[in-house]
Write an enzyme that holds these catalytic residues in place. Structure first.
Site, PDB file in Angstrom:
ATOM      1  N   ASP A 349       0.822  -1.202   0.000  1.00 18.66           N
ATOM      2  CA  ASP A 349       0.000   0.000   0.000  1.00 18.66           C
ATOM      3  C   ASP A 349       0.860   1.259   0.000  1.00 18.66           C
ATOM      4  O   ASP A 349       1.928   1.303   0.613  1.00 18.66           O
ATOM      5  CB  ASP A 349      -0.895  -0.017   1.252  1.00 18.66           C
ATOM      6  CG  ASP A 349      -1.817   1.168   1.325  1.00 18.66           C
ATOM      7  OD1 ASP A 349      -2.662   1.322   0.432  1.00 18.66           O
ATOM      8  OD2 ASP A 349      -1.682   1.964   2.280  1.00 18.66           O
ATOM      9  N   GLU A 402       1.179  -0.538  -5.134  1.00 16.91           N
ATOM     10  CA  GLU A 402       0.224   0.530  -5.403  1.00 16.91           C
ATOM     11  C   GLU A 402       1.043   1.812  -5.504  1.00 16.91           C
ATOM     12  O   GLU A 402       1.407   2.413  -4.491  1.00 16.91           O
ATOM     13  CB  GLU A 402      -0.813   0.647  -4.293  1.00 16.91           C
ATOM     14  CG  GLU A 402      -1.884   1.680  -4.625  1.00 16.91           C
ATOM     15  CD  GLU A 402      -2.413   2.447  -3.427  1.00 16.91           C
ATOM     16  OE1 GLU A 402      -3.415   3.153  -3.568  1.00 16.91           O
ATOM     17  OE2 GLU A 402      -1.798   2.369  -2.346  1.00 16.91           O
TER      18      GLU A 402
END
Length: 670
Positions: A349, A402
């Site tokens: 993330d 990401e």
């Protein structure tokens, strides 16, 4: 004897003041080097200490934390914690009435800052914390950073627990390489465990890991997804964070069950032939009093400079990526989920927030690196080390970044100068595609470049196409509600979007609910609206996604060259007036080639001629306008034979009917 101190969950956006209470008298607690149980028994070798202090240790979960052992014929639990700025550390828990003075730990002689002790007659399930006194006398109670089990919030203590599990997914683990490979179909179903489905008789009750497995495994099999990606399952106390404010990095969330229950869920997915990807959050952590923030009274895990150690967007704290012991913590944590929990991949993330020192900061709020640039050199080197370790120790796994910027080489090997990730989310594709599909069809002819632009940079990385949770919250509307037009057109547009996504190069990710046209925005605190499947538009949408998954998995041209320019060819991008796009997808053999035609308007196009790569007879193998998908049934039911009519740079062409707001996939008969 002190009473147990129960700390309520701190708001993840605000650091608790409980970590900095009134200073204790200097003589309140004392600790001396141990002999019998503390100094004599240790899980750390000299090599362990060296690797830990060099930032190279990848299995700290075997060393730190609590471990049930037998020492000198006595069964008990060994505890180890890193707290170099502490002058006193003790284990407190139910076993000693939370008495801060009865179970002191012993600091190692080697200046590593590691405290250890062995406490007899303590086993699995015992609740505990560390009581820590900083050098200046401040006191705090902390959960174990390496614990495998935390209490269910709002309780904040950790538990002695092991990760032993008799795994029965050996066939998957031995043969998962080809299924996780870059030339394999990967259709990922993103799931938020708390809100995917809840108890129908009590909508406030979250399902257990076992109940989730009972419902999720057959559903994913039926729908044809190849992988499930779980939003963070690591222990998080603050539900509105969706799991992205992690307190227990080495513990599956206890709100759904014990660690072994989570392992059983992974095992059942593997037994069903479904891979498991876990969201991993090394970018930041909350300021909860019982967590990592100011763990021993100092900035132990977070960077001491707020320009590098505090995240203004999430009001959380950023790891000190340059501190070797913190690097070992994160390296070990990434490997832990692949090792002990059999994860097939990690989706990392907020990578961009780690790569740039000026991320979400104005001029004067950040400090350049040693070369005057804005790149976070420590984070970059950490990513490289972690990815090298993952692919060395777990070559069949994948790491997925990401990352929303043009940082070069994110999914390129470290030895070529890249960061070493296996894949990267294609955020540009997602933004351009959703912006295009939100437009009224009559205006799409002016914006066709928003779809064709993806091929300009599309092979610079190994891209995954994400339609994730971030696109269906905070007023952005659900996917089907983004689409223009009446009900039929909205659903036709979404089927068209999915058809474009599944035939575009790159792996695929779809957030739960999108597959059946969830009409309301995602709410983390309630179940998806499963009752919608009783209605024809939603039932048709689910049937369409199921068919697309089957098409994707069974047509090699759609996945064998996912990341190679040779696997994709534009046939025609010039028909802007009709908003029609045509392209070919190619596999490893010419006969596997498929031709895709997109009609971005609600006007059917009969007798539409397109150039095709080879002569022969073409069959329609997918049409998003099929009546079983809630379409209007404008199909090409008969085989189409090529004609010697050159078009679009091809010697052969066919004439077909293009459905309204539809995608048609044609394949040459062998």
């Amino acid at each position: 004897m002190a009473k147990r101190k129960t700390t309520n969950v701190a708001d993840a956006t605000t650091p608790s003041t409980e970590s900095t209470p009134t200073a204790a008298p200097e003589t309140a607690y004392e600790s001396t080097p141990g002999t019998e149980f503390g100094g004599a028994y240790s899980r750390f070798s000299d090599l362990d200490i060296h690797l830990f202090r060099e930032g190279k240790h990848g299995k700290l979960y075997d060393k730190f934390g609590s471990h049930v052992v037998t020492h000198n014929g006595v069964q008990g639990t060994y505890f180890a914690v890193w707290a170099p700025s502490a002058r006193y550390v003790a284990v407190i828990g139910d076993f000693n009435g939370w008495d801060r003075g009865s179970a002191p730990m012993n600091v190692r002689w080697d200046s590593s800052g590691i405290w250890e002790t062995f406490i007899p007659a303590i086993g699995n399930g015992q609740t505990y914390k560390y009581f820590i006194v900083h050098e200046d006398g401040r006191e705090m109670e902390k959960g174990d950073p390496y614990a495998h089990f935390w209490e269910v919030p709002p309780q904040t203590a950790t538990k002695v627990w092991d990760t032993y599990y008799e795994w029965n997914d050996g066939e998957w683990m031995a043969n998962r390489g080809p299924k996780n490979a870059l030339n394999a179909p990967q259709s990922i179903y993103e799931v938020h465990m708390s809100s995917w489905k809840r108890d129908p008789s009590d909508p406030t009750r979250e399902l257990t890991y076992g109940e989730i497995a009972d419902a999720l495994v057959p559903y994913v099999q039926e729908m044809g997804f190849t992988h499930v990606e779980f939003m963070p399952v690591m222990h998080y106390p603050y539900p509105p964070s969706w799991g992205y404010q992690v307190t227990g990095y080495y513990a599956p969330s206890s709100r759904f069950g014990a660690p072994q229950d989570f392992m059983k869920l992974v095992e059942r997915l593997h037994q069903a032939g479904v891979g498991v990807i876990l969201d991993w959050v090394p970018a930041h952590f909350p300021g909860d009093a019982n967590g990592l923030y100011e763990f021993d009274g100092s900035h132990l895990y977070e960077h001491p400079d707020p320009r590098k150690g505090y995240h203004p967007d999430w009001k959380s704290y950023i790891f000190n990526y340059g501190r070797p012991e913190v690097r070992s913590f994160l390296l070990s944590n990434a490997l832990f989920w692949l090792d002990r929990c059999h994860a097939d991949g990690l989706r990392v993330d907020a990578v961009a927030s780690m790569l740039y020192l000026d991320y979400s900061r104005n001029a004067g709020e950040w400090e350049p690196n040693m070369f005057g640039g804005r790149e976070n050199l420590d984070a970059i080197s950490l990513f490289k080390e972690i990815n090298e370790a993952v692919y060395r120790d777990f070559p069949d796994a994948q790491t997925i970044a990401e990352e929303s910027t043009a940082f070069p080489g994110v999914s390129r090997p470290v030895f070529t100068g890249g960061l070493g990730f296996g894949q990267k989310w294609m955020m540009g594709w997602m933004n351009d595609t959703l912006r295009y599909f939100e437009r009224e069809p009559i205006n799409r002819k002016y914006h066709q470049d928003e779809l064709t632009f993806s091929t300009v940079y599309g092979f610079s990385e190994n891209f995954c196409l994400p339609l994730s949770h971030d696109e269906v919250v905070y007023g952005k509307h659900s996917l089907v509600s983004k689409m223009p037009g009446d009900e039929w057109q909205r659903f036709a547009n979404l089927r068209l979007l999915f058809g474009y996504m599944f035939t575009h190069f790159g792996t695929k990710l779809l957030f739960m609910g999108g597959e059946f046209g969830q009409t309301s925005e995602w709410n983390f605190d309630q179940s998806l609206d499963w009752h919608l499947l009783d209605h024809a538009p939603h039932k048709g949408m689910a049937a369409c996604v199921k068919a697309l998954n089957n098409l994707y998995r069974t047509e090699p041209a759609l996945y064998q060259r996912n990341f190679e320019a040779s696997g994709f060819e534009w046939i025609d991008t010039t028909d802007r007036e009709n908003s029609v796009l045509t392209y070919a997808r190619r596999g490893d053999t010419p006969e596997e080639t498929v031709v895709v035609v997109l009609n971005m308007t609600p006007v059917p196009r009969p007798n539409y001629r397109i150039g095709v790569p080879a002569a022969g007879t073409y069959h329609e193998i997918f049409n998003s306008d099929a009546t079983e998908f809630y379409g209007s049934g404008v199909l090409n039911g008969e085989p189409l034979t090529t004609e010697d009519t050159p078009l679009h740079g091809k010697e052969q062409s066919i004439s077909l009917t293009i459905p309204p707001l539809g995608v048609t996939v044609m394949k040459l008969e062998k």
